[in-house]
Scaffold this motif. Sequence first.
Motif, short mmCIF file in Angstrom:
data_model
loop_
_atom_site.label_atom_id
_atom_site.label_comp_id
_atom_site.label_asym_id
_atom_site.label_seq_id
_atom_site.Cartn_x
_atom_site.Cartn_y
_atom_site.Cartn_z
N ASP A 165 -10.69 -2.38 7.69
CA ASP A 165 -9.56 -3.47 8.41
C ASP A 165 -7.97 -2.84 7.45
OD1 ASP A 165 -11.70 -4.85 8.99
OD2 ASP A 165 -11.29 -6.50 7.40
N GLU A 166 -7.97 -2.19 6.11
CA GLU A 166 -6.66 -2.12 5.49
C GLU A 166 -5.99 -0.83 6.34
OE1 GLU A 166 -7.25 -1.55 1.24
OE2 GLU A 166 -6.98 -3.54 1.32
N LEU A 167 -7.42 -0.05 6.69
CA LEU A 167 -6.36 1.03 7.58
C LEU A 167 -6.34 0.89 8.61
CD1 LEU A 167 -6.84 4.03 8.08
CD2 LEU A 167 -9.11 4.21 8.41
N SER A 168 -7.02 -0.13 9.61
CA SER A 168 -6.46 -0.53 11.11
C SER A 168 -4.67 -0.74 11.24
CB SER A 168 -7.22 -1.73 11.35
OG SER A 168 -6.97 -1.98 12.87
N ALA A 169 -4.90 -1.52 9.60
CA ALA A 169 -2.84 -1.77 9.69
C ALA A 169 -2.76 -1.53 9.86
CB ALA A 169 -3.67 -3.33 8.72
N ILE A 170 -2.35 -0.30 8.87
CA ILE A 170 -1.56 1.11 8.67
C ILE A 170 -1.69 1.34 9.77
CG2 ILE A 170 -2.07 3.33 7.34
CD1 ILE A 170 -1.26 1.06 5.48
N LEU A 171 -2.81 1.96 10.40
CA LEU A 171 -2.34 3.15 11.86
C LEU A 171 -1.45 1.99 12.73
CD1 LEU A 171 -5.48 4.53 12.20
CD2 LEU A 171 -4.16 5.49 11.30
N ILE A 176 1.53 -1.32 -0.23
CA ILE A 176 0.04 -0.29 -0.21
C ILE A 176 1.20 1.03 -0.01
CG2 ILE A 176 -1.68 1.35 1.50
CD1 ILE A 176 -2.38 -1.35 2.42
N LEU A 177 0.90 2.02 -0.67
CA LEU A 177 2.42 3.21 -1.40
C LEU A 177 1.13 3.86 -0.82
CD1 LEU A 177 3.98 1.62 -4.19
CD2 LEU A 177 4.20 1.26 -1.51
N PRO A 236 6.19 3.61 1.69
CA PRO A 236 5.15 2.70 1.96
C PRO A 236 4.16 3.41 2.83
CG PRO A 236 6.79 1.57 2.29
CD PRO A 236 6.93 3.16 1.89
N LEU A 237 3.20 4.22 3.12
CA LEU A 237 2.12 4.69 3.26
C LEU A 237 2.26 4.71 4.74
CD1 LEU A 237 -0.42 6.22 3.05
CD2 LEU A 237 -1.59 4.81 2.79
N SER A 238 2.11 3.37 5.26
CA SER A 238 2.10 3.14 7.27
C SER A 238 3.64 5.12 7.78
CB SER A 238 2.39 2.20 7.77
OG SER A 238 3.29 1.73 6.60
N GLN A 239 4.15 4.12 6.82
CA GLN A 239 5.53 5.17 6.61
C GLN A 239 5.49 7.10 6.63
OE1 GLN A 239 9.29 3.90 4.44
NE2 GLN A 239 9.45 1.96 5.75
N HIS A 240 4.77 7.43 5.53
CA HIS A 240 5.05 8.00 4.62
C HIS A 240 3.65 8.72 5.69
CE1 HIS A 240 3.67 11.47 1.75
NE2 HIS A 240 2.14 11.74 2.08
N LEU A 241 2.82 8.44 6.47
CA LEU A 241 1.63 9.24 7.60
C LEU A 241 2.54 9.17 8.34
CD1 LEU A 241 -1.27 6.44 6.70
CD2 LEU A 241 -0.92 8.79 6.35
N ASP A 287 -3.60 11.09 4.99
CA ASP A 287 -4.14 10.57 3.52
C ASP A 287 -4.43 9.34 3.49
OD1 ASP A 287 -3.11 12.78 1.76
OD2 ASP A 287 -0.40 11.38 1.14
N ILE A 288 -5.44 9.17 4.34
CA ILE A 288 -5.76 7.57 4.71
C ILE A 288 -6.04 7.55 3.64
CG2 ILE A 288 -5.41 6.96 6.95
CD1 ILE A 288 -7.86 8.50 7.41
N GLY A 289 -6.82 8.58 3.49
CA GLY A 289 -8.10 8.23 1.21
C GLY A 289 -7.24 7.20 0.70
N LYS A 290 -5.84 7.59 0.23
CA LYS A 290 -5.56 6.55 -0.33
C LYS A 290 -5.75 5.32 0.07
CE LYS A 290 -2.15 10.75 -1.21
NZ LYS A 290 0.38 10.79 -0.98
N LEU A 291 -5.66 4.78 0.24
CA LEU A 291 -6.39 3.35 0.75
C LEU A 291 -7.64 3.09 -0.75
CD1 LEU A 291 -6.70 2.84 4.36
CD2 LEU A 291 -5.17 1.64 2.96
N ASP A 292 -8.09 4.38 -0.97
CA ASP A 292 -8.86 3.97 -2.47
C ASP A 292 -8.18 2.94 -3.33
OD1 ASP A 292 -10.90 4.46 -4.62
OD2 ASP A 292 -10.06 7.13 -4.57
#
Length: 1007
Positions: A278-284, A108-109, A116-121, A154-159
């Motif tokens: 669920d993906e958002l929970s994993a990212i956070l 998830i970028l 990686p989105l998680s690192q970016h956030l 940027d959690i909306g990038k999970l779109d």
Amino acid sequence: MIVTFVSQCEKKSLKRTRRILDAFANRIGNNVWQTAITEDGLKTVKQLLRKSATKSTAVSCHRNKTRQLTELVWIVGNKRRFNEVGVVPVNWTNNEVFMDLPITTADILANTNEQPLSQHLFAVGYLGYKIIEKMQISNPKLAQAALIAGILHDIGKLDPQFQGWLKTKIGKEPLDTSDEMLPDLPDDGVHIDNSIRGHTKFTFEKHPRHHEISWLLAQAILPTDALNTNQRDQVFHGIYWHHTRPYRKDDKFFMQAKGIHKLFVKSLKSQSINKIMDELSAILNDVAQISTNYTDVNFDNLIPKWNKNFELTQEDLPSYKIYDELAEDIDEFTIDIKPNALNNLIRTAVISADRIVSAMLAEDLADYIKEGSLEQAIDNILIEDSDLCRKVNACLAGFDSRHPNSDRNLAQTQAASQLAKLKEIAEFDEADNIGVLQGPAGCGKTKIALEWASRTNANKIIWVCPRVQVCLGLLTDLTQAEYLPNSRIEIFTGEYKKILTNGMSMNDTPDTSESDYFSGDIVLTTIDQVINNIISHHKVTTQMTDFMQAHLIFDEFHELIPMPAFNLLFAELIEAKKCCGANANTLLVSATPHDYFVNEVLNIDNAYVVRVDSFNESDYKLDFVSYDETEHPNPLVNDAIEVDKTTFIITNTAQDAQLGFLLHQNNENNILLHSKYTRTDKVHWFNQVFDSFKEKGSQKYKVLRSGPIVQASLNITCQQMYTDMTSPENWLQRLGRLDRFGENNELNIYTTVIPESAKKGKQSSRQAKFLASLCVWNSSVAWLNYLQDYLDDSNLDTVTLNELYQVYQKFYTDEDCRDKVTEDMQKTLKQSVSLINAKVIDPISVPPKSKRSKDGAAKISKSSLRGNNRFVQMAVCNVDDELNPTFTNEYAYDEHTDHSTVTIGLTESVDRVRGYGDSAKDLVGFMQAKHHNIKEDASKAYKDFMLLAEARSPDHPLYLSYTPEDLEPIGGERERHQYAMYYVITAKQPVGTVPINKLTNPTSVDD
């Protein structure tokens, strides 16, 4: 130590990395190098490889840990070319394997740099928190809001649409770009576009942007009890407005929360929003895991326990500005200033952090996070120590040596010392260091401000002015030999972007490159630039952070007070600086500081106001002349100056100054100055005025007829003055040009002309209506009445400047006068709220069009707060001594001008060119009906608004008149519009834009 380098580079990157590695190590295979090297040497190799890295770069470095074991040190470039220990894979599997991140989030970028989105956030949240700290804002709640807004921005990038588009874009190899460096960051971030196969039919007309989805998800997962109401609003504002809102033809779904929700859920098709959650929970969870590596921030107490399920809890989207349309009392307006100011700071922190992080290569971001050194990434937005104070001190020492122990120098130093001590007082009182300097005309406000900055250890000064003309005046002063000729003095306005140093002139100095904007020791800019850069996405990164760290001077700030929208936005800037407490280091400078606004709107106590006495001890006689405006024209237009004294006649409008000049060009040695010129003419005649009327000037002219342009920050003087009735501030500012240097041996006479109806408080005259339109009518009448009562009660024939400034100060303490001032203030603040709530300053992006003006041509923004103006063109009309017109076959400027290289600057208000609602005077309607017949290459505009829209560009101006030759196709000069406006020129000088009917009847008493 002994290290081994393995290269998996492709294309041009292979040759480039080979050159670097060959210089440091021995090649022991086609793609393998080995050498003994020091830590510093290895660091140099890594830096060189990073500097040349592209998408095709992939180099791993291993060190010999033992005789039998090696250890991965680092990877530069594409990590996917190696496995988790830096070994080149020889077998492949389609099954997911454990790499650097958990399985569910590894792919998830966040952007095309493959972060990686998680690192970016995490990085944006952490740096947003640190930016609040670095701006010296001691507000833990605000810093927490910045942290959470950054984590969620940027959690909306999970779109799924965004992730699909992004991976397709990353996988697509553009032609001839294999050796390019990291591309420039888009001004407004990375968004789905329709240039990628599979997304050619995509449009944001039907799909939310990722920041809109980010807000939608954030409002669901942020617990209602985790933050206070203000913090929640700040978080949601920072998320939603960290990018511009795209312009949409039909935005009904995007102006309400349930509309965005409906469109997003619809776009998921068969996929459930629960999977997104669920993906958002994993990212956070990843973000929380990364945060354990950073002990300087107590994440456990700052990050809430997120909700797991989606629920639409908010009905309204975050407004860019929040002001109450129903506000009436002053405190009902001012209560909204602070929340909007704090939103500005959150948005600044999130955007700045986002741009810094997004510009990194993915491996650089990973290294920062792994090393715990992420804070270093914001070093380049911090103001560095400079030698500005040393240069200012040398300047001050020069004044002292040239004028040892002079009363003037001592008084200026005393004022600067008092202002500097406000910082100590603020520290003791735990208050805000916002000082106000009331400096009468000629007291040396510029020198006092510089000494204040030096005494408070300034490394950079941002000097904000209400108009470009004030910037130019300061630039002239600061670059003089006795001031700071060797400092880097930067002028940053819409027209001028230059950095002067080492005695270079404006003409010899090249334009500043964009990378050097706001880099001067002293930056002279306008309030427009400051506000526009806060609104913009990319400039807020440097200029707003500089604004918060630098010493700030608002010069002639009184001019902002009656200006709709500017007054509240100015108050927001002051409120933002207040967040720095004793380190706010902000100075408001004016001879007429409007105590009511300072106290009631800016909430600055009188203890923080330092008042300087005037050094001018001359006597002034104040005359008040009335006239019946229903029977007679304004005497300032109609009457000639017959005495042999240098005389200024300052009218409230440029048109009255023009007509007065035309009527008396024969019997006065006069000169005309106003703002309705082309840029070239304005510069030339400004210089003529200055050279004639400056201290020890040439006195080439005896009479100056002018609009309000000369009433502030122009170091000129005269022996007598006439003025229209006006506001207290304008009245005193104009007086500041009368015997400015105290050298007049005769009595100084200052005459104010007042319509008789205005003396009775009636708002029927043209002058009264004009002042009412500026929201200063009530205070203007109250001031003149108060002043005349003071003179009568005191039985005074003459007064001094110091006496007048004391009267001005007492005016704002008189209850009856305050009531009148309050009426005007309520009116202007209501207009401000209406203008702001009309969303004219909301950050909105418009998709690029295929047809554009010439590159670089400056356009009038749709969000301009200066008024609804358009670029105009007009024919030239020569006028003789008897006001007889001769219409030439020339235009005010060449119709084929390349506006990307030449600034003409000729504009007019839409209201005026449309005749103020009178269809008989509507020049836009005339152009719409006739222009395509007059100009062969012009296409027909079927609606007036099409011409008005195009006229925001100087390439498509509104034609306010036509030459005789151009009128031939429609019947010749008999078809000339009776109210057409011409660029009038006399034998003496240009007069500027004048309606033709005014030449035939210049003294008409009609409106």
